[in-house]
Design an enzyme around this catalytic site. Structure first.
Site, PDB file in Angstrom:
ATOM      1  CE  LYS A 163       3.086   3.262  13.696  1.00  0.00           C
ATOM      2  NZ  LYS A 163       1.379   2.837  13.374  1.00  0.00           N
ATOM      3  CG  ASP A 190      -0.398  -0.137   2.282  1.00  0.00           C
ATOM      4  OD1 ASP A 190       0.845  -0.159   2.703  1.00  0.00           O
ATOM      5  OD2 ASP A 190      -0.917   0.405   3.887  1.00  0.00           O
ATOM      6  CG  ASP A 247       1.044   6.059   4.745  1.00  0.00           C
ATOM      7  OD1 ASP A 247       0.471   5.464   4.036  1.00  0.00           O
ATOM      8  OD2 ASP A 247       1.123   6.043   6.331  1.00  0.00           O
TER       9      ASP A 247
END
Length: 347
Positions: free
Chosen positions: A157, A106, A217
């Protein structure tokens, strides 16, 4: 070399557009992104693919088949339960060779695959992580680079103030089969949180290669819109189906019918068999999917329609995204997003 495309997740951040389809099958320029990805990799010499599937497996398999219609080979690694990024790779182990590509399917990108493969061949590590640079790495996996591209640390993250750099994991890897020893079987394993840190700690050799091409993204509607504006502006030179009109930023598919007094304001991409009513103004920045019907007097700008949408006479749309089969109008709609199971009403 085979490419393993990870396409098993739900893509919740792009809902409601992905309520009924996996995120890699979201339309980009009127074609599923997964199809674009396979065709691009084919042009760069990759002709064997394994697709890791879980949710909406039937949709992906029915659309892509065995790959023969694209001139490639496609096999499927089916997950009975979601196994995470590393678990999905382990689940596909029997279908993979001694060295292979792994791609989060994706992630929108255009890169020089052969350059990345050459980099991998020149170092002594088991894994190459393709990297891209972002302003805010806190939503991604950030890396600390050492000499020769060796990755010293990988932090998934991190807080912005604690990020080791602005270089992040681009979701594309070149992997030697020996690295699979570090992934346990039978359960969910994260390559970002578990496998990469383990490989780095054990000195197995994890290297970073910075990408030079386009990367996006598309996990939010804002970024999904921007992706399409980049396509229309040719900042992302994705192939566009249809006839380009005099290089002026208008692309028309076959069988398009345009009513009297209607105006296309570039850049605009119109798919095949679309009907546009009299005195409608479409654009700037509009993408219209195949078989859609737009009534008369419609004003539509910075809006994306998937296939077979119906826009009623007099509607005014701006910054909207409508999934396949959506009916909308005649209201004024701004930043409306819906899929085919909804009918848009007033905000």
């Amino acid at each position: 070399m085979k490419a393993l495309l990870l396409a098993g997740g739900l893509g919740t951040r792009l809902r409601p557009l992905t309520e009924n389809r996996p995120k890699p099958m979201a339309l980009v320029g009127n074609r599923p992104w997964l199809e674009h990805l396979i065709l691009d990799y084919k042009q760069q010499g990759i002709r064997s693919f394994v697709i890791a599937v879980k949710h909406y497996r039937e949709m992906i398999e029915s659309h892509l088949g065995d790959g023969s219609k694209y001139g490639v080979s496609i096999e499927y690694a089916v997950e009975k339960e979601l196994l995470g990024t590393a678990g999905a790779i382990k689940n596909a182990e029997a279908l993979l060779g001694d060295r292979f590509l792994v791609v989060n399917a994706d992630i929108i990108h255009q890169m020089d695959l052969q350059k990345a493969i050459r980099f991998h061949e020149e170092h002594d590590g088991m894994v190459t992580i393709c990297l891209t640079e972002v302003d805010d790495p806190s939503h991604y996996g950030a890396v600390e680079m050492g000499q020769g591209g060796r990755i010293r640390s990988f932090v998934e993250k991190p807080k912005l103030a604690e990020a080791p750099s602005n270089l992040i994991n681009a979701g594309i890897y070149i992997v030697d089969r020996a690295a699979l020893r570090y992934i346990p079987s039978g359960g969910a394993v994260s390559i970002e949180k578990e496998t990469f840190p383990l490989l780095i700690r054990n000195g197995a050799g994890v290297f970073g290669h910075k990408l030079e091409g386009y990367w996006m993204d598309m996990g939010t509607t804002e970024r999904y819109r921007q992706l399409h504006w980049d396509v229309l502006d040719r900042r992302f030179p994705l192939p566009i189906s249809g006839e380009a009109l005099d290089d002026n930023g208008i692309w028309l598919g076959t069988g398009v019918r345009i009513g009297q007094g209607a105006l296309l304001v570039p850049p605009v991409m119109i798919g095949p068999n679309v009907t546009i009513g009299d005195r409608s103004v479409i654009g700037p920045y509009a993408v219209v999917g195949a078989g859609s019907r737009i009534g008369g007097g419609v004003r539509m700008a910075r809006t994306i329609l998937w296939d077979r949408c119906r826009i009623r006479t007099g509607a005014q749309l701006s910054n909207c995204i409508f999934g396949t089969g959506t009916h909308a109008g005649p209201h004024i709609l701004h930043e409306a997003v819906c899929n085919r199971v909804l009918e848009v009403q007033r905000p």
